[in-house]
Design an enzyme around this catalytic site. Structure first.
Site, mmCIF file in Angstrom:
data_model
loop_
_atom_site.group_PDB
_atom_site.id
_atom_site.type_symbol
_atom_site.label_atom_id
_atom_site.label_comp_id
_atom_site.label_asym_id
_atom_site.label_seq_id
_atom_site.Cartn_x
_atom_site.Cartn_y
_atom_site.Cartn_z
ATOM 1 N N GLY A 112 -86.036 -59.915 5.622
ATOM 2 C CA GLY A 112 -86.801 -60.492 4.703
ATOM 3 C C GLY A 112 -86.383 -61.058 3.820
ATOM 4 N N ARG A 117 -86.378 -64.080 2.614
ATOM 5 C CA ARG A 117 -87.238 -65.463 2.574
ATOM 6 C C ARG A 117 -88.076 -64.899 1.212
ATOM 7 N NH1 ARG A 117 -86.353 -70.269 4.749
ATOM 8 N NH2 ARG A 117 -83.593 -70.694 5.945
ATOM 9 N N VAL A 164 -89.334 -59.838 -2.332
ATOM 10 C CA VAL A 164 -88.341 -58.534 -2.624
ATOM 11 C C VAL A 164 -87.054 -59.828 -1.861
ATOM 12 C CG1 VAL A 164 -88.206 -56.953 -2.931
ATOM 13 C CG2 VAL A 164 -90.411 -57.189 -3.126
ATOM 14 N N GLY A 165 -87.418 -59.364 -0.778
ATOM 15 C CA GLY A 165 -86.421 -59.947 -0.263
ATOM 16 C C GLY A 165 -84.770 -60.932 -0.736
ATOM 17 N N TYR A 170 -101.882 -50.079 7.103
ATOM 18 C CA TYR A 170 -100.461 -50.177 6.454
ATOM 19 C C TYR A 170 -100.049 -49.019 6.200
ATOM 20 C CZ TYR A 170 -97.602 -53.005 3.176
ATOM 21 O OH TYR A 170 -96.736 -53.072 2.334
ATOM 22 N N PRO A 211 -92.715 -49.518 -3.268
ATOM 23 C CA PRO A 211 -92.548 -50.067 -4.500
ATOM 24 C C PRO A 211 -94.030 -50.151 -5.208
ATOM 25 C CG PRO A 211 -91.661 -51.484 -3.560
ATOM 26 C CD PRO A 211 -92.295 -49.852 -2.778
ATOM 27 N N HIS A 229 -102.039 -61.308 -2.621
ATOM 28 C CA HIS A 229 -102.760 -59.612 -2.640
ATOM 29 C C HIS A 229 -103.070 -60.907 -4.362
ATOM 30 C CE1 HIS A 229 -98.874 -58.629 -1.336
ATOM 31 N NE2 HIS A 229 -99.712 -57.503 -1.273
ATOM 32 N N ARG A 286 -104.931 -50.548 -12.376
ATOM 33 C CA ARG A 286 -103.207 -51.444 -11.174
ATOM 34 C C ARG A 286 -101.681 -51.363 -12.080
ATOM 35 N NH1 ARG A 286 -106.243 -49.353 -8.232
ATOM 36 N NH2 ARG A 286 -106.719 -50.237 -5.926
ATOM 37 N N ASP A 315 -113.608 -51.778 -3.884
ATOM 38 C CA ASP A 315 -112.433 -52.090 -4.954
ATOM 39 C C ASP A 315 -111.316 -51.957 -5.182
ATOM 40 O OD1 ASP A 315 -113.502 -52.855 -7.273
ATOM 41 O OD2 ASP A 315 -114.817 -50.883 -7.433
#
Length: 358
Positions: free
Chosen positions: A12, A14, A17-18, A138, A165, A181, A250, A321
Site C-alpha cells: 500500500g 501509494r 499512510v503507506g 470492516y 490509528p 472519509h 471525532r 451518525d
C-alpha cells in the site's frame, strides 16, 4: 532495531499512510524499500502474493494496504469491506510468516472497538460489547488481522505488531465524492460549493476533470449541468448538505504523524514490550492518535473557514451518525516514547493547500 540495509516491503505504498511511511523510512536512512502498485500486484490474488514473496524475500513488512471508505461506502458495500480486507490480510501476513519474515507491522483502525465503549477507549475495550453496525464488516476484518498477528507471535515466536490509528488525513488522501472519509470529503465539497457560488466554471471544470464524477463530462459541461450533478452530493452554491446531526465527536491524526508513529514502533517496539505478564495474552495492539477530539459540526466550521465557503451548512439527521464518540486512549503509545506533533487546524490548512496544488 532493523538494519539500515534490510529489505522492507511496504504494502500500500501509494496510499495515504503507506506513502507517508515510505517517505519516513527513507528519511531515516532505509532505502532498500519494496513496493508494488495494484496493477503490478493484486493483493487479493493469493498465488501472485506467494510469487512476490518467493522472489523478493523481504526482511520486514508493513501492511498498510486495505479496502477503505467512509460511512456511506461502508454501509452500502458491506461484503466488499469484509471479503477484500480478510483476503489482503490472509495473503500478506500468511506469506510473511511462511517466508520467515520476523518483523511485521499491521495497520488496523479504531473502528474495531464497540460502539458504546467507555471513553477514552483503551486497547482492553476490544470485544467487550457490540460493534457499530455501519462499519461492522470492516471492523471484523481488522480484528481478525490483529488476532492473526497476535496468535502467530504466541505460537511461532514472530514479532508482528498491530497498530490501530484513529481517523487519518493528509497528503495523497482520497477526495472522491462517494467513498472518501469525512475530513477530505468536507474539504472538497466546500471547495466545489465555493466555486459554484463564485460561478467559476473554469475552476469547476479543472477540479472535476482531475477527479471525475461518473456521468459528467466536465470538460464540456455547462455550469448548470455541473450544478445539477453536484446537487446529488449535497453541494450547492448557497449551502452544503452533510450527513448526520453534526454531534458525533471525532479524533483526527495527520497521516505523516501516523507514519512517524508506525516507523517508531516498527523499529523500536517488540511483542515482548506489549504482551504484559498475563497468562491470557490479548489486546497487544497499540492505539495511535492524539487523545483530542471535536464534534463533526466543529470540524465543518473549521474547514469552512479554511476554504472560504460562506454558504449555510445543513445537517441531514435522517442519515446515520455512526458511533457518537470514538476517542483513543493513547497512554500505551506515549509510554512507548511517541507523541503527535501536528495539531488539527494546521493540518486542515496543509491538506487544503495540498489539494489545491495536486
Amino acid at each position: 532495531m532493523i538494519d539500515k540495509n534490510a529489505k522492507i516491503y511496504v504494502a500500500g505504498h501509494r496510499g495515504l499512510v503507506g506513502s507517508a511511511i515510505w517517505r519516513n523510512l527513507q528519511q531515516r536512512g532505509y532505502t532498500n524499500l519494496v513496493g508494488r502498485t495494484h496493477a503490478e500486484l493484486d493483493l487479493l490474488d493469493a498465488a501472485a502474493v506467494r510469487v512476490f514473496f518467493d522472489t523478493e524475500r523481504p526482511d520486514a513488512v508493513v501492511l498498510a494496504a486495505a479496502h477503505v471508505g467512509g460511512i456511506m461506502a461502508n454501509s452500502v458495500y458491506r461484503a466488499d469491506f469484509i471479503y477484500q480486507n480478510l483476503q489482503i490480510q490472509q495473503n500478506v501476513i500468511g506469506e510473511a510468516w511462511r517466508h520467515g519474515v520476523r518483523k511485521l507491522l499491521f495497520l488496523g483502525s479504531t473502528c474495531i472497538y464497540p460502539r458504546e465503549a467507555p471513553q477514552p477507549i483503551t486497547e482492553d475495550a476490544l470485544l467487550t460489547s457490540p460493534l457499530e453496525y455501519t462499519n461492522e464488516p470492516y471492523a471484523i476484518a481488522k480484528i481478525a488481522g490483529l488476532k492473526l498477528c497476535e496468535s502467530l507471535n504466541l505460537q511461532y515466536g514472530t514479532d508482528y505488531i498491530a497498530v490501530m490509528p484513529t481517523n487519518l488525513y493528509g497528503p495523497n488522501d482520497n477526495f472522491d465524492l462517494v467513498n472518501s472519509h469525512v475530513l477530505p470529503a468536507m474539504i472538497r465539497k466546500m471547495h466545489l460549493a465555493r466555486l459554484l457560488s463564485e460561478g467559476n466554471l473554469d475552476a469547476l471544470r479543472d477540479d472535476l476533470t482531475r477527479l471525475p464524477v461518473k456521468g459528467l463530462d466536465a470538460a464540456t459541461a455547462s455550469i448548470d449541468r455541473i450544478a445539477a450533478t453536484l446537487a446529488q452530493f449535497g453541494i450547492h452554491a448557497t449551502h452544503l448538505d452533510l450527513w448526520g446531526s453534526g454531534r458525533p465527536l471525532r479524533e483526527f491524526l495527520w497521516s505523516e504523524d501516523m507514519a512517524d508513529a508506525s516507523v517508531h514502533i516498527l523499529l523500536n517496539v517488540t511483542f515482548d514490550d506489549v504482551r504484559g505478564d498475563r497468562s491470557d495474552v490479548r489486546n497487544t495492539h497499540i492505539n495511535i492518535g492524539t487523545g483530542l477530539e471535536l464534534t463533526i459540526a466543529e470540524l465543518a466550521e473549521m474547514i469552512r473557514r479554511t476554504v472560504g465557503f460562506n454558504g449555510e451548512i445543513r445537517w441531514d439527521a435522517s442519515k446515520p451518525d455512526g458511533t457518537m464518540r470514538k476517542l483513543c486512549d493513547v497512554s500505551k503509545l506515549h509510554s512507548l516514547g511517541w507523541h503527535h506533533s501536528v495539531e488539527l487546524p494546521d493540518g486542515v490548512r496543509r491538506l487544503y493547500d495540498w489539494y489545491l496544488a495536486r
